[in-house]
Every structure is written in structure tokens, then in C-alpha cells.
Design a protein around this motif. Structure first.
Motif, PDB file in Angstrom:
ATOM      1  N   PHE A 102       0.962  -1.261  -0.037  1.00  0.00           N
ATOM      2  CA  PHE A 102      -0.175  -0.163  -0.104  1.00  0.00           C
ATOM      3  C   PHE A 102       1.169   1.053   0.392  1.00  0.00           C
ATOM      4  O   PHE A 102       1.902   1.226   0.876  1.00  0.00           O
ATOM      5  CB  PHE A 102      -1.051  -0.020   1.384  1.00  0.00           C
ATOM      6  CG  PHE A 102      -2.006   1.265   1.396  1.00  0.00           C
ATOM      7  CD1 PHE A 102      -3.522   1.129   0.951  1.00  0.00           C
ATOM      8  CD2 PHE A 102      -1.457   2.444   1.991  1.00  0.00           C
ATOM      9  CE1 PHE A 102      -3.829   2.561   0.634  1.00  0.00           C
ATOM     10  CE2 PHE A 102      -2.073   3.927   2.188  1.00  0.00           C
ATOM     11  CZ  PHE A 102      -3.528   3.350   1.135  1.00  0.00           C
ATOM     12  N   LEU A 103       0.648   2.330  -0.933  1.00  0.00           N
ATOM     13  CA  LEU A 103       1.393   3.674  -1.323  1.00  0.00           C
ATOM     14  C   LEU A 103       0.743   4.540  -1.449  1.00  0.00           C
ATOM     15  O   LEU A 103      -0.093   4.163  -1.992  1.00  0.00           O
ATOM     16  CB  LEU A 103       2.077   2.967  -2.373  1.00  0.00           C
ATOM     17  CG  LEU A 103       3.357   4.342  -2.500  1.00  0.00           C
ATOM     18  CD1 LEU A 103       4.383   4.797  -1.897  1.00  0.00           C
ATOM     19  CD2 LEU A 103       4.001   3.943  -4.148  1.00  0.00           C
ATOM     20  N   ALA A 104       0.785   5.685  -0.474  1.00  0.00           N
ATOM     21  CA  ALA A 104       0.143   7.158  -0.648  1.00  0.00           C
ATOM     22  C   ALA A 104       0.317   7.513  -1.219  1.00  0.00           C
ATOM     23  O   ALA A 104       1.612   8.290  -0.625  1.00  0.00           O
ATOM     24  CB  ALA A 104      -0.917   7.283   1.176  1.00  0.00           C
ATOM     25  N   GLY A 152      -3.209  11.521   2.403  1.00  0.00           N
ATOM     26  CA  GLY A 152      -2.702  11.302   4.144  1.00  0.00           C
ATOM     27  C   GLY A 152      -3.204  12.012   4.969  1.00  0.00           C
ATOM     28  O   GLY A 152      -4.078  11.451   6.219  1.00  0.00           O
ATOM     29  N   SER A 187      -5.746  12.832  -3.352  1.00  0.00           N
ATOM     30  CA  SER A 187      -6.118  11.198  -2.675  1.00  0.00           C
ATOM     31  C   SER A 187      -5.865  11.348  -4.037  1.00  0.00           C
ATOM     32  O   SER A 187      -6.327  10.709  -5.256  1.00  0.00           O
ATOM     33  CB  SER A 187      -7.251  11.033  -2.686  1.00  0.00           C
ATOM     34  OG  SER A 187      -7.670  11.575  -1.174  1.00  0.00           O
ATOM     35  N   CYS A 188      -4.916   9.693  -3.981  1.00  0.00           N
ATOM     36  CA  CYS A 188      -4.316   8.741  -4.281  1.00  0.00           C
ATOM     37  C   CYS A 188      -3.572   7.905  -3.468  1.00  0.00           C
ATOM     38  O   CYS A 188      -2.735   8.122  -3.175  1.00  0.00           O
ATOM     39  CB  CYS A 188      -2.942   9.761  -5.372  1.00  0.00           C
ATOM     40  SG  CYS A 188      -2.876   8.419  -7.290  1.00  0.00           S
ATOM     41  N   HIS A 189      -3.939   6.784  -3.955  1.00  0.00           N
ATOM     42  CA  HIS A 189      -3.140   5.195  -3.211  1.00  0.00           C
ATOM     43  C   HIS A 189      -3.480   4.113  -3.944  1.00  0.00           C
ATOM     44  O   HIS A 189      -3.796   4.371  -5.336  1.00  0.00           O
ATOM     45  CB  HIS A 189      -4.462   4.838  -2.157  1.00  0.00           C
ATOM     46  CG  HIS A 189      -4.245   5.707  -1.026  1.00  0.00           C
ATOM     47  ND1 HIS A 189      -5.292   6.362  -1.535  1.00  0.00           N
ATOM     48  CD2 HIS A 189      -4.134   6.464  -0.232  1.00  0.00           C
ATOM     49  CE1 HIS A 189      -5.721   7.703  -0.097  1.00  0.00           C
ATOM     50  NE2 HIS A 189      -4.652   7.354   0.840  1.00  0.00           N
ATOM     51  N   ILE A 219      -2.599  -0.088  -4.320  1.00  0.00           N
ATOM     52  CA  ILE A 219      -2.207  -1.181  -3.735  1.00  0.00           C
ATOM     53  C   ILE A 219      -2.255  -1.947  -4.825  1.00  0.00           C
ATOM     54  O   ILE A 219      -2.621  -2.368  -5.867  1.00  0.00           O
ATOM     55  CB  ILE A 219      -3.804  -1.276  -3.502  1.00  0.00           C
ATOM     56  CG1 ILE A 219      -4.499  -0.525  -2.224  1.00  0.00           C
ATOM     57  CG2 ILE A 219      -3.594  -3.234  -2.650  1.00  0.00           C
ATOM     58  CD1 ILE A 219      -5.642  -0.770  -2.099  1.00  0.00           C
ATOM     59  N   MET A 271      -5.022   1.910  -8.574  1.00  0.00           N
ATOM     60  CA  MET A 271      -4.769   3.245  -7.854  1.00  0.00           C
ATOM     61  C   MET A 271      -6.621   3.483  -7.868  1.00  0.00           C
ATOM     62  O   MET A 271      -7.179   3.649  -8.241  1.00  0.00           O
ATOM     63  CB  MET A 271      -4.450   3.857  -9.689  1.00  0.00           C
ATOM     64  CG  MET A 271      -4.296   5.365  -8.515  1.00  0.00           C
ATOM     65  SD  MET A 271      -4.099   6.694  -9.592  1.00  0.00           S
ATOM     66  CE  MET A 271      -1.541   6.301 -10.268  1.00  0.00           C
ATOM     67  N   ASP A 273      -8.366   6.139  -7.030  1.00  0.00           N
ATOM     68  CA  ASP A 273      -8.568   7.800  -6.936  1.00  0.00           C
ATOM     69  C   ASP A 273      -7.278   8.789  -7.358  1.00  0.00           C
ATOM     70  O   ASP A 273      -6.294   7.812  -7.011  1.00  0.00           O
ATOM     71  CB  ASP A 273      -9.171   8.453  -5.235  1.00  0.00           C
ATOM     72  CG  ASP A 273      -9.710   8.389  -4.461  1.00  0.00           C
ATOM     73  OD1 ASP A 273     -11.228   7.843  -5.340  1.00  0.00           O
ATOM     74  OD2 ASP A 273     -10.811   7.772  -3.299  1.00  0.00           O
ATOM     75  N   PRO A 284      -1.409  14.174  -7.024  1.00  0.00           N
ATOM     76  CA  PRO A 284      -0.862  13.980  -6.374  1.00  0.00           C
ATOM     77  C   PRO A 284       0.923  13.589  -6.275  1.00  0.00           C
ATOM     78  O   PRO A 284       1.259  14.534  -7.195  1.00  0.00           O
ATOM     79  CB  PRO A 284      -1.481  12.285  -6.254  1.00  0.00           C
ATOM     80  CG  PRO A 284      -2.920  12.520  -6.456  1.00  0.00           C
ATOM     81  CD  PRO A 284      -2.623  13.868  -7.827  1.00  0.00           C
TER      82      PRO A 284
END
Length: 76
Positions: A19-21, A25, A31-33, A35, A43, A45, A59
Motif C-alpha cells: 500500500f502506497l499513499a 494521507g 487523494s491517491c493510493h 495497492i 490506483m 482515486d 498527487p
């Protein structure tokens, strides 16, 4: 009692979740994460920060190779 440890088997790397933000955060917006699991990259968002403009509102995309993203899911 000499019970054998049950964790002798190494973890299969394909079973690991990463998991990478890339933003959002600790703030509203941007927002962008990312997985990664089982060889797939999702991705979540790709928002913008309402208090900034231009590239500063995006982001931190330069922290990740976006060409590896399999799917982008927008949550709102």
C-alpha cells in the motif's frame, strides 16, 4: 514441550500486499493510493488539492511508475 514453530515456511511474495499513499494521507484533497497484490496494481482515486494550483495540486505521481497501473478506481 518443544513445539515446532509454525512460521517456518517463508511468505510467498505474491501473497504480500503493498500500500502506497501518493497523496491525501493527512489532508483534504489530492487523494491517491496504490495497492499492489498478486501481480496487479490498483490506483484508488486521483484527486486534486483545492488549496493549490497547477502541478502542486496533484498527487505525488513522480513517486511511482504509473505505467504499471492496471486499473484506476474513483471512489467519489
Amino acid at each position: 514441550m518443544n513445539a515446532a514453530p509454525e512460521d517456518d515456511d517463508p511468505v510467498d511474495p505474491s501473497d504480500e500486499l503493498m500500500f502506497l499513499a501518493l497523496g491525501g494521507g493527512n489532508e483534504v484533497g489530492r487523494s491517491c493510493h496504490i495497492i499492489q497484490y498478486k501481480g496487479k496494481t490498483v490506483m484508488l482515486d486521483a484527486g486534486v488539492h483545492p488549496g493549490f494550483s497547477g502541478l502542486a495540486q496533484l498527487p505525488f505521481y513522480d513517486e511511482f511508475d504509473l505505467s504499471t497501473v492496471d486499473i484506476l478506481l474513483i471512489t467519489q
